[in-house]
Scaffold this active site. Sequence first.
Site, PDB file in Angstrom:
ATOM      1  N   GLN A   1       0.822  -1.205   0.000  1.00  0.00           N
ATOM      2  CA  GLN A   1       0.000   0.000   0.000  1.00  0.00           C
ATOM      3  C   GLN A   1       0.855   1.254   0.000  1.00  0.00           C
ATOM      4  O   GLN A   1       2.076   1.209   0.158  1.00  0.00           O
ATOM      5  CB  GLN A   1      -0.937  -0.015   1.209  1.00  0.00           C
TER       6      GLN A   1
ATOM      7  N   HIS B   1       0.231   5.761   0.988  1.00  0.00           N
ATOM      8  CA  HIS B   1      -0.673   6.763   1.539  1.00  0.00           C
ATOM      9  C   HIS B   1      -0.442   8.120   0.867  1.00  0.00           C
ATOM     10  O   HIS B   1       0.696   8.461   0.521  1.00  0.00           O
ATOM     11  CB  HIS B   1      -0.454   6.923   3.045  1.00  0.00           C
TER      12      HIS B   1
ATOM     13  N   GLU C   1       3.694   8.119   8.572  1.00  0.00           N
ATOM     14  CA  GLU C   1       3.697   7.277   9.764  1.00  0.00           C
ATOM     15  C   GLU C   1       5.109   6.825  10.077  1.00  0.00           C
ATOM     16  O   GLU C   1       6.055   7.084   9.324  1.00  0.00           O
ATOM     17  CB  GLU C   1       2.779   6.063   9.561  1.00  0.00           C
TER      18      GLU C   1
ATOM     19  N   HIS D   1       4.833   0.348   0.834  1.00  0.00           N
ATOM     20  CA  HIS D   1       5.257  -0.404   2.010  1.00  0.00           C
ATOM     21  C   HIS D   1       4.255  -1.492   2.359  1.00  0.00           C
ATOM     22  O   HIS D   1       3.106  -1.467   1.920  1.00  0.00           O
ATOM     23  CB  HIS D   1       5.411   0.536   3.207  1.00  0.00           C
TER      24      HIS D   1
ATOM     25  N   ARG E   1      -4.502   0.621  -1.746  1.00  0.00           N
ATOM     26  CA  ARG E   1      -4.012  -0.747  -1.849  1.00  0.00           C
ATOM     27  C   ARG E   1      -3.524  -1.003  -3.265  1.00  0.00           C
ATOM     28  O   ARG E   1      -4.269  -0.882  -4.222  1.00  0.00           O
ATOM     29  CB  ARG E   1      -5.137  -1.710  -1.449  1.00  0.00           C
TER      30      ARG E   1
END
Length: 315
Positions: free
Chosen positions: A96, A98, A116, A173, A193
Site C-alpha cells: 500500500q 498513503h 507514519e 510499504h 491498496r
Amino acid sequence: MTEQLFFLDPVFQERIWGGRALEEKFGYNIPEGNIGECWGISAHPNGESTIRNGIYAGKKLSDLWGCTPELFGKQVEEVFPLLVKVLDADADLSVQVHPDDAYARAHENGELGKTECWYIVDCADDADIIFGHNAATKEEMQQMIEAGQWEQFLRRQPVAKGDFFYVPSGTIHALCKGTIVLEVQQSSDTTYRLYDYDRQDEDGNLRDLHIAKSIAVSTVPHTPVNPVPVIVTETDELKIVELVNNDFFAVAKYTISGTVIHGFAKPDTYALISVVEGQGSIEGKPVKKGDHLLVAAQAGALTFAGSFEAVVAQP
C-alpha cells in the site's frame, strides 16, 4: 497531577491479516476473530479511544480536544493530529501507499494525509517488510504493475526487534507476517491498496485495489528517508533515544530502570505514552505493557519508576 495524566481505553479492529497476538502478548481483552489493530490513542471517527480515569472518564478523546483545549497546549489543528496503533501482522499486509495532506484533502473529503513511523515491538527471526520499489519512473512503475512483476518491483528488507522505520506519505510499504509494530501516524484512515496477493476475503471476494491513486501519490523513484536515532539522555535510570522529529511528530523511546524525574522534548504541548515492554509507574500510577496514556501540556516533569520501555510521541 491526577487530572493531567489520562489512561485511554483502546479500540480493536478486525483485519484479514490479523491474529490473536494482541491478546497473547499484550493482555488485551480483544473480540473474537482476526484482530489486527489496536487503536490505542485515537480521536479518529473510525475508532475513538475513551478516557478511563479522572473527571473526564467515559469521554472520547475528541471531546477533550474540542472542549478542553488547555490540556493540549499550543494546538492549531482543527482535529487531533495523531493516531497511535499496535499492529499484529499474523499474515502479510497488502502492499500500500498513503497520500500527503494536499492529495487527501482534494480526493478524500478533507481527510489528512498519512505519514507514519514504525517501532518493531517484536518479530519472527526471519521477518521482513516491504519498503520501497525499484521503478525509475511512473511509466515503468505502471508497466511493472500491469505485468505483475512484483518480485522485481518491490524491495524487501529484514527487520529485528527494536528497529525503527520512518514511512513518509508516498512510500510503498507493507508489514509482513510475524511482525508486531507500534505505529505513530497522522490521524488518517486513508490507504491505497496496490497489491494484495490475489487474496480473498471470507466471502471469496478479492479486496479492492486502488492502482491509479497509488501511482499518482507514490514517490518515484523511491527516496528512502532514514532518520538517525539520537541518544538524548543516558543514565543508569533513564535512556531516551529520539527516533524522529519533524513537522508531523516527534517520537522517542524511553527505557526506565529505576526511579527518575524527567520532562519531555516539547514542554509546552501534550505527550502520548505507549508502554511496549515491562511495568512500573508514572506519577505513582501503575503502568504495564500495552497501556496508552495522554499527558496534559501542563504536567511538566513526571516521575517514572520501575523497569519498562515506552514510545513517546508529541506533535
